[in-house]
Motif scaffolding. Structure first.
Motif, mmCIF file in Angstrom:
data_model
loop_
_atom_site.group_PDB
_atom_site.id
_atom_site.type_symbol
_atom_site.label_atom_id
_atom_site.label_comp_id
_atom_site.label_asym_id
_atom_site.label_seq_id
_atom_site.Cartn_x
_atom_site.Cartn_y
_atom_site.Cartn_z
ATOM 1 N N UNK A 145 0.828 -1.218 0.000
ATOM 2 C CA UNK A 145 0.000 0.000 0.000
ATOM 3 C C UNK A 145 0.859 1.263 0.000
ATOM 4 N N UNK A 146 0.403 2.322 -0.678
ATOM 5 C CA UNK A 146 1.170 3.566 -0.696
ATOM 6 C C UNK A 146 0.977 4.388 0.576
ATOM 7 N N UNK A 147 1.132 3.751 1.740
ATOM 8 C CA UNK A 147 1.091 4.494 2.996
ATOM 9 C C UNK A 147 2.422 4.298 3.726
ATOM 10 N N UNK A 148 2.518 4.818 4.931
ATOM 11 C CA UNK A 148 3.780 4.791 5.670
ATOM 12 C C UNK A 148 4.368 3.380 5.755
ATOM 13 N N UNK A 149 3.551 2.424 6.208
ATOM 14 C CA UNK A 149 4.034 1.054 6.409
ATOM 15 C C UNK A 149 4.393 0.400 5.076
ATOM 16 N N UNK A 150 3.525 0.629 4.089
ATOM 17 C CA UNK A 150 3.766 0.022 2.779
ATOM 18 C C UNK A 150 5.045 0.555 2.140
ATOM 19 N N UNK A 151 5.275 1.857 2.281
ATOM 20 C CA UNK A 151 6.482 2.459 1.697
ATOM 21 C C UNK A 151 7.728 1.948 2.424
ATOM 22 N N UNK A 152 7.629 1.855 3.747
ATOM 23 C CA UNK A 152 8.764 1.346 4.521
ATOM 24 C C UNK A 152 9.078 -0.091 4.093
#
Lengths: 201, 201
Positions: free
Chosen positions: A145-152
């Motif tokens: 997902x393009x959110x904080x966790x996904x990007x990390x």
């Protein structure tokens, strides 16, 4: 007076499900108490059946029914060279719906989030690296997902996978199709600018 | 690719519950597929147990476990003279929590709403009238919800019950305790004015 233990147990069991608060759990429980017995039994049976029949694919951790490997891994028409990495098995259905991808998948079963106790060891990262080492994989498309966790998670996977000599790509972020510049948040618009592609060539 | 029939059946069964939309149903289904089997089995069993053990009280239609009559109807310490009429069994728990009422109950199992196909025959009105005729009831307190359907039900019950020589009362509408005049809607404030009580006497 409060509820009898049987009713309370029913409410509690529903209350433990994600997205179902105490009020919803109570509503659902009372709905079932009033509903025809066969409706309640059908729900009860669906739960047990699913747990009995559905397991996780040994290769990619997608849902699998009737086999150690899932239907996609067993399908010889799927390209072995490309692997799309997703957080959850549901995401596979979303990618499949696009009909843009004919490769295989790898389900991480979560996203990197140390604050929630999800580190690399809680995800199926080791298994992905084993696959990249053993299978004939040329490109890993990271579709977290393009959110904080996904990007990390994506950054982390890139760090691990690139030294293995495989191409690592990330799905694009940008304005949704049919969207409106005026209403786009600045992060999304920033990403759309950053990820711009040449036209008219 | 879409979900296998077992997974789809699980999603569908949850989707039929009130307040659970397609996305929530999917989320719950995947949660259960990932959860330990004993958790899923516990939910499944809670449903079947509740349906087996819990029935409706023959007198007041409250939930009843281990008997034809519910715990309140069987309790000799409860006053027979007063009956509080509610729409659903959940409402009994709300009234009991106030510790202001020591009488018995009657659950209508719904509220008068012809547009949803709920007429007097769909409610336990006939049973209430039989009770008023046979039991030693002096006052019927109508505690249906203070909304359109609840008010219609209250008006209807009053019309039926008053000729039977029983006192019929309605719970008060007004500002909630701790509420603020400034934020009260005009209907509620209107009701609060209408239902004003004398002070300092």
């Amino acid at each position: 007076m409060s509820y009898s233990s049987t009713v309370q147990e029913l409410i509690d069991q529903f209350g433990r499900l994600p997205g179902i608060g105490p009020k919803s759990a109570q509503r659902v429980a009372f709905y079932l108490l009033k509903a025809p017995t066969e409706d309640a039994v059908r729900l009860s049976r669906a739960i047990v059946d699913a747990k009995e029949r559905v397991s996780f694919c040994e290769r990619c951790f997608n849902l699998s029914e009737g086999g150690e490997e899932c239907a996609i891994c067993r399908d010889p028409r799927r390209e072995e060279r490309m692997v799309c990495v997703v957080e959850d098995a549901q995401d596979i259905v979303a990618v499949e719906r696009t009909q843009e991808f004919r490769g295989r998948y790898h389900v991480l079963q979560g996203a990197f989030s140390p604050i929630d106790g999800v580190g690399v060891d809680q995800l199926r990262v080791k298994e992905l690296m084993t696959r990249v080492g053993e299978e004939d994989i040329e490109e890993v498309i990271i579709a977290t997902n393009p959110n904080l966790e996904g990007e990390a998670t994506a950054a982390l996977l890139a760090k691990y996978l690139k030294p293995m000599g495989v191409k690592v790509s990330r799905i694009a972020s940008g304005l949704p199709v049919g969207g409106d510049l005026e209403y786009a948040d600045e992060l999304t618009l920033g990403r759309a600018l950053e990820g711009r592609t040449t036209v008219g060539e």
